[in-house]
Design an enzyme around this catalytic site. Sequence first.
Site, PDB file in Angstrom:
ATOM      1  N   ASN A  19       0.850  -1.188   0.000  1.00 51.79           N
ATOM      2  CA  ASN A  19       0.000   0.000   0.000  1.00 51.79           C
ATOM      3  C   ASN A  19       0.876   1.226   0.000  1.00 51.79           C
ATOM      4  O   ASN A  19       2.010   1.180   0.480  1.00 51.79           O
ATOM      5  CB  ASN A  19      -0.855   0.026   1.277  1.00 51.79           C
ATOM      6  CG  ASN A  19      -2.051  -0.889   1.186  1.00 51.79           C
ATOM      7  OD1 ASN A  19      -2.615  -1.088   0.124  1.00 51.79           O
ATOM      8  ND2 ASN A  19      -2.437  -1.443   2.322  1.00 51.79           N
TER       9      ASN A  19
ATOM     10  N   ASP B 264      -4.853  -5.793   2.247  1.00 55.08           N
ATOM     11  CA  ASP B 264      -6.032  -6.611   2.510  1.00 55.08           C
ATOM     12  C   ASP B 264      -5.813  -8.074   2.121  1.00 55.08           C
ATOM     13  O   ASP B 264      -6.397  -8.973   2.704  1.00 55.08           O
ATOM     14  CB  ASP B 264      -7.235  -6.056   1.731  1.00 55.08           C
ATOM     15  CG  ASP B 264      -7.665  -4.703   2.293  1.00 55.08           C
ATOM     16  OD1 ASP B 264      -7.593  -4.545   3.527  1.00 55.08           O
ATOM     17  OD2 ASP B 264      -8.035  -3.812   1.502  1.00 55.08           O
TER      18      ASP B 264
END
Length: 396
Positions: free
Chosen positions: A209, A278
């Site tokens: 990320n 995730d």
Amino acid sequence: MELKGKHVVLGVTGGIAAYKAAELVRLLVKQGAEVQVAMTEGASHFVTATTFQALSGRPVFTDQWDARMPNAMAHIDLSRQADLILVAPASADFLARIAHGLADDLLTTMVLARDCPLLVAPAMNRQMWENPATRRNAAQLLADGVGLLGPASGEQACGEVGAGRMLEPEEILDEVLTFFTPKVLAGKKLLLTAGPTFEAIDPVRGITNLSSGRMGYALARAARQAGAEVTLVSGPVALPTPAGVERIDVRSALDMQAAVMARAGEADIFIAVAAVADYRVAKAAEHKLKKDLGGVPPIELVENPDILAGVAALKNGPFCVGFAAESQNLEAYAQAKRRKKNIPLIVGNLIQDGFGGDDNRLVLVDDDGVHPLAPASKSTLARQLIEHIANLTGGN
Ligand code: C5P
């Protein structure tokens, strides 16, 4: 401007590290402090008073008989104005003199006459620092309630290597900020995650990320300055560890989860700032995937555990704080996330505001509703968030 309204007398004694005191003045002034420099005769062999005058915007004092003081009591007047006397660099000779209560120049007289705290940053050759006489003096000063900053170890101006180097100006500034911060989290253990996670596809590729880690690091620093014992579980970032913070480096979400769960039982407060991926790759390739094998490599993803929800589900677990980075509907999404993860406080931020930069805009959502914070630097917001958490957890 974390030192706005604070009066700091900066004492500079004779040593080569005196040149770094000029940078320290600049950093203190930048934070809003009123800095009054007082230097010893010895210090003026290394840096001139003009340098300090230009940086502090005030005339420098060196002489206890300075005619500028109408009452001829420079030592009393200067020390009465001070919220803090900071001596950097503090030479071996200066430590010896103040350990024995000598008052034979302006700076030592001012130190003896003070009614405010004193911090000293020793700077000397390693043999001088290790000498039993200096050890005795340092121990005496500690016993007298004087704060010793450093010294650090490393290469010395004389070419030797060892303990005795003055802390860097930024580190001294950090200690001064810590000194002035109310200890609203004293005695509390605070655990936090920061930065991204990195989920390997093969030895050189991965899923991650965008997260600089700056908000989490600013919070770790603010929490430690507020008196907490801080453990920072960090994904891969390019940031220095805040002073006094224990840092545990991890890479993947599973590593982060293991590091957090091993410590969550002990913590009073847990703040999840990390941007956890995730998904992870079900089975990372042991060797680099080759392009010429034909076709697109199939990458099977599996869901990562929700670290925050896991800590929030612990019986007698810490007070949990989450972050909600959203690109729209900030308040509604933050509220929903707070309920879903069953946590008392969530901090919402709009990703277009905060990512990668130094500034950020936050809203705090708790049982009492929504509290927007005015846009500010990450360090100011971190301090406000720590105060909010201290209020909710019954800090003083
Ligand atoms: O669910 P979402 O990722 O939007 O929630 C963000 C909050 O949950 C952040 O506080 C983040 O650190 C935390 N989180 C976590 N473990 C995950 C995903 C998010 O701790 N796997």
